[in-house]
Design a protein around this motif. Structure first.
Motif, PDB file in Angstrom:
ATOM      1  N   GLY A   1      -1.212  12.189   4.619  1.00  0.00           N
ATOM      2  CA  GLY A   1      -2.404  11.988   3.798  1.00  0.00           C
ATOM      3  C   GLY A   1      -3.222  10.838   4.366  1.00  0.00           C
ATOM      4  O   GLY A   1      -2.950  10.341   5.467  1.00  0.00           O
ATOM      5  N   GLY A   2      -4.230  10.415   3.604  1.00  0.00           N
ATOM      6  CA  GLY A   2      -5.035   9.265   4.027  1.00  0.00           C
ATOM      7  C   GLY A   2      -6.070   9.635   5.075  1.00  0.00           C
ATOM      8  O   GLY A   2      -6.483  10.797   5.189  1.00  0.00           O
TER       9      GLY A   2
ATOM     10  N   VAL B   1       0.904  -1.159   0.000  1.00  0.00           N
ATOM     11  CA  VAL B   1       0.000   0.000   0.000  1.00  0.00           C
ATOM     12  C   VAL B   1       0.939   1.205   0.000  1.00  0.00           C
ATOM     13  O   VAL B   1       1.547   1.529   1.007  1.00  0.00           O
ATOM     14  CB  VAL B   1      -0.936   0.006   1.226  1.00  0.00           C
ATOM     15  CG1 VAL B   1      -1.897   1.189   1.151  1.00  0.00           C
ATOM     16  CG2 VAL B   1      -1.716  -1.301   1.308  1.00  0.00           C
ATOM     17  N   SER B   2       1.082   1.808  -1.183  1.00  0.00           N
ATOM     18  CA  SER B   2       2.218   2.717  -1.376  1.00  0.00           C
ATOM     19  C   SER B   2       2.025   4.106  -0.774  1.00  0.00           C
ATOM     20  O   SER B   2       3.000   4.775  -0.450  1.00  0.00           O
ATOM     21  CB  SER B   2       2.516   2.825  -2.870  1.00  0.00           C
ATOM     22  OG  SER B   2       1.322   2.973  -3.613  1.00  0.00           O
ATOM     23  N   TYR B   3       0.782   4.557  -0.645  1.00  0.00           N
ATOM     24  CA  TYR B   3       0.540   5.919  -0.146  1.00  0.00           C
ATOM     25  C   TYR B   3      -0.306   5.871   1.124  1.00  0.00           C
ATOM     26  O   TYR B   3      -1.395   5.303   1.126  1.00  0.00           O
ATOM     27  CB  TYR B   3      -0.221   6.756  -1.181  1.00  0.00           C
ATOM     28  CG  TYR B   3       0.520   6.945  -2.483  1.00  0.00           C
ATOM     29  CD1 TYR B   3       1.357   8.039  -2.688  1.00  0.00           C
ATOM     30  CD2 TYR B   3       0.390   6.018  -3.513  1.00  0.00           C
ATOM     31  CE1 TYR B   3       2.037   8.210  -3.885  1.00  0.00           C
ATOM     32  CE2 TYR B   3       1.063   6.174  -4.714  1.00  0.00           C
ATOM     33  CZ  TYR B   3       1.883   7.279  -4.897  1.00  0.00           C
ATOM     34  OH  TYR B   3       2.561   7.445  -6.087  1.00  0.00           O
ATOM     35  N   TYR B   4       0.189   6.506   2.205  1.00  0.00           N
ATOM     36  CA  TYR B   4      -0.608   6.719   3.428  1.00  0.00           C
ATOM     37  C   TYR B   4      -1.355   5.444   3.805  1.00  0.00           C
ATOM     38  O   TYR B   4      -2.582   5.395   3.874  1.00  0.00           O
ATOM     39  CB  TYR B   4      -1.587   7.890   3.242  1.00  0.00           C
ATOM     40  CG  TYR B   4      -1.013   8.984   2.374  1.00  0.00           C
ATOM     41  CD1 TYR B   4       0.136   9.670   2.769  1.00  0.00           C
ATOM     42  CD2 TYR B   4      -1.572   9.302   1.135  1.00  0.00           C
ATOM     43  CE1 TYR B   4       0.702  10.647   1.950  1.00  0.00           C
ATOM     44  CE2 TYR B   4      -1.017  10.274   0.318  1.00  0.00           C
ATOM     45  CZ  TYR B   4       0.119  10.932   0.730  1.00  0.00           C
ATOM     46  OH  TYR B   4       0.664  11.892  -0.087  1.00  0.00           O
ATOM     47  N   GLU B   5      -0.571   4.451   4.065  1.00  0.00           N
ATOM     48  CA  GLU B   5      -1.110   3.093   4.251  1.00  0.00           C
ATOM     49  C   GLU B   5      -2.227   3.041   5.295  1.00  0.00           C
ATOM     50  O   GLU B   5      -2.181   3.722   6.316  1.00  0.00           O
ATOM     51  CB  GLU B   5       0.029   2.134   4.654  1.00  0.00           C
ATOM     52  CG  GLU B   5      -0.472   0.772   5.086  1.00  0.00           C
ATOM     53  CD  GLU B   5       0.386  -0.399   4.648  1.00  0.00           C
ATOM     54  OE1 GLU B   5      -0.185  -1.472   4.422  1.00  0.00           O
ATOM     55  OE2 GLU B   5       1.602  -0.247   4.535  1.00  0.00           O
ATOM     56  N   ASN B   6      -3.195   2.207   4.993  1.00  0.00           N
ATOM     57  CA  ASN B   6      -4.194   1.794   5.959  1.00  0.00           C
ATOM     58  C   ASN B   6      -3.589   0.567   6.649  1.00  0.00           C
ATOM     59  O   ASN B   6      -3.408  -0.448   5.983  1.00  0.00           O
ATOM     60  CB  ASN B   6      -5.484   1.412   5.201  1.00  0.00           C
ATOM     61  CG  ASN B   6      -6.573   0.912   6.109  1.00  0.00           C
ATOM     62  OD1 ASN B   6      -6.391   0.857   7.318  1.00  0.00           O
ATOM     63  ND2 ASN B   6      -7.702   0.519   5.531  1.00  0.00           N
TER      64      ASN B   6
ATOM     65  N   GLU C   1      -4.625  10.014  -3.843  1.00  0.00           N
ATOM     66  CA  GLU C   1      -5.119  11.376  -4.083  1.00  0.00           C
ATOM     67  C   GLU C   1      -5.401  12.140  -2.789  1.00  0.00           C
ATOM     68  O   GLU C   1      -5.572  13.349  -2.823  1.00  0.00           O
ATOM     69  CB  GLU C   1      -6.356  11.323  -4.979  1.00  0.00           C
ATOM     70  CG  GLU C   1      -5.949  11.049  -6.414  1.00  0.00           C
ATOM     71  CD  GLU C   1      -7.127  10.699  -7.288  1.00  0.00           C
ATOM     72  OE1 GLU C   1      -7.657   9.593  -7.093  1.00  0.00           O
ATOM     73  OE2 GLU C   1      -7.501  11.513  -8.127  1.00  0.00           O
ATOM     74  N   LEU C   2      -5.434  11.435  -1.674  1.00  0.00           N
ATOM     75  CA  LEU C   2      -5.693  12.135  -0.404  1.00  0.00           C
ATOM     76  C   LEU C   2      -4.368  12.591   0.213  1.00  0.00           C
ATOM     77  O   LEU C   2      -3.980  12.161   1.294  1.00  0.00           O
ATOM     78  CB  LEU C   2      -6.469  11.225   0.554  1.00  0.00           C
ATOM     79  CG  LEU C   2      -7.841  10.751   0.060  1.00  0.00           C
ATOM     80  CD1 LEU C   2      -8.577   9.990   1.152  1.00  0.00           C
ATOM     81  CD2 LEU C   2      -8.700  11.926  -0.423  1.00  0.00           C
ATOM     82  N   ARG C   3      -3.672  13.465  -0.494  1.00  0.00           N
ATOM     83  CA  ARG C   3      -2.398  14.004  -0.012  1.00  0.00           C
ATOM     84  C   ARG C   3      -2.630  15.405   0.543  1.00  0.00           C
ATOM     85  O   ARG C   3      -3.227  16.237  -0.131  1.00  0.00           O
ATOM     86  CB  ARG C   3      -1.384  14.074  -1.159  1.00  0.00           C
ATOM     87  CG  ARG C   3       0.005  14.521  -0.715  1.00  0.00           C
ATOM     88  CD  ARG C   3       0.976  14.518  -1.877  1.00  0.00           C
ATOM     89  NE  ARG C   3       0.814  15.702  -2.717  1.00  0.00           N
ATOM     90  CZ  ARG C   3       1.439  16.863  -2.507  1.00  0.00           C
ATOM     91  NH1 ARG C   3       2.284  16.995  -1.511  1.00  0.00           N
ATOM     92  NH2 ARG C   3       1.209  17.888  -3.304  1.00  0.00           N
TER      93      ARG C   3
END
Ligand code: PLP
Length: 312
Positions: A233-234, A74-79, A116-118
């Motif tokens: 983000g996230g 999960v590359s961006y702002y991992e859950n 996109e939630l950056r």
């Protein structure tokens, strides 16, 4: 797309690497498929790719390299942690997958759901962008985060060899994605409304993130042994409590928080694969997506109350 990729690639006993901790719903999917999930610890730059390499060496020595099918990132702002994989590790992950694709191809499944939630911090290139041949990385994305929660329409870019098998499986799995939702999205794109909508979400969630971080500072900074991640983000803040304080569904803290203080969180231990006895038990995922700033402040106050009550 995540579950379709699992269905197409994974046979029982196949090996899948995930970060620890990671998105618990996909862990459930992998368990359901009978995969052997191997966790690679993360730090503030995401999955520690050098440890991934060590594991691959061990697996090769055991003669099991042909069972390795997938690396899930999960590359961006991992859950659940809100952490992003660093640019350097993105590149390393692709190199590792390619170098160890000796007996069969090892794919990377890049789940970019929160891209996109950056709110601030660097704009990172996708893992997919480090794979110019387009044969290693499966890029999966969803409009559930950037357009509307629960929208359940997504998109992906997949290596050519997987296009046919995934398409064949898709209709059997869900009888096709919602026509109505796809038309709605097409209209948003056609009328140029999508980017404005994403910006509105970013601004809104950014204020909520700030509200949660401020409330964490307010209510938790004086409880010793508590720390948390500041996500760029996230939708989540990942909090660690003193090691002796368990957060699981059956723990005194969870019960007290839910029954007395009327506040909920996701226990960190569900975000780990493998033997439950070996998992960290003192973490929790806090979500700032739904509540407004006032609700976030109240929730954090109540949660700190529950933590103090159980610590006393
Ligand atoms: C990391 C991650 N990937 C994928 C999804 C799934 O999104 P969808 O609603 O499209 O199934 C989620 C939703 O929570 C998520 O957190």
């Amino acid at each position: 797309l995540l579950s379709l990729v699992g269905e197409v690639l994974i046979d029982p006993g196949d090996i899948v690497f995930v970060a620890a901790p990671t998105y618990f719903v996909f862990l459930g999917t992998l368990n359901g498929l009978g995969a052997r999930v191997i966790s690679i610890p993360s730090d503030e730059r995401g999955m520690q790719t050098e440890l991934l390499e060590n594991e691959l060496q061990k697996i090769e020595a055991a003669g099991e390299l042909s069972k390795v099918k997938l690396i899930y990132l999960v590359s961006y702002y991992e859950n659940p942690t809100g952490i992003s994989l660093s640019a350097e590790r993105r590149q390393q992950a692709v190199e590792i997958a390619q170098r160890w694709s000796k007996s069969r191809r090892i794919f990377i499944l890049e789940d970019a759901a929160y891209r996109e939630l950056r709110y601030d911090g660097p704009e990172l290139p996708s893992v997919w962008s480090f794979d110019p041949d387009r044969q290693t990385v499966i890029l999966a994305n969803t409009f559930s985060k950037s357009f509307s929660p629960g929208f359940r329409v997504g998109w992906g870019i997949v290596p050519t060899e997987l296009v046919g098998p995934l398409n064949d499986r898709k209709g059997n799995e869900d009888f096709g994605s919602s026509n109505f939702c796809q038309h709605l999205l097409a209209t948003m794109f056609g009328e140029g409304l999508y980017q404005d909508h994403v910006q509105l979400l970013r601004d809104t969630y950014c204020s909520k993130r700030d509200a949660m971080l401020a409330a964490a500072e307010n209510w938790f900074s004086e409880i010793s042994g508590v720390n948390w991640v500041h996500p760029h983000g996230g939708l989540y803040v990942w909090m660690s409590l003193p090691e002796t304080l368990e957060t699981g569904f059956d723990s005194p803290l969870f019960r007290r928080a839910a029954e007395v203080d009327k506040v909920m969180y996701v226990p960190g231990e569900v975000c780990y694969a493998g033997d439950p006895a070996g998992r960290p038990k003192n973490q929790m995922r806090l979500s700032f997506g739904t509540q407004d700033a006032e609700g976030i402040e109240l929730g954090m106050q109540r949660l700190s109350q529950a933590v103090r009550a159980v610590l006393d």
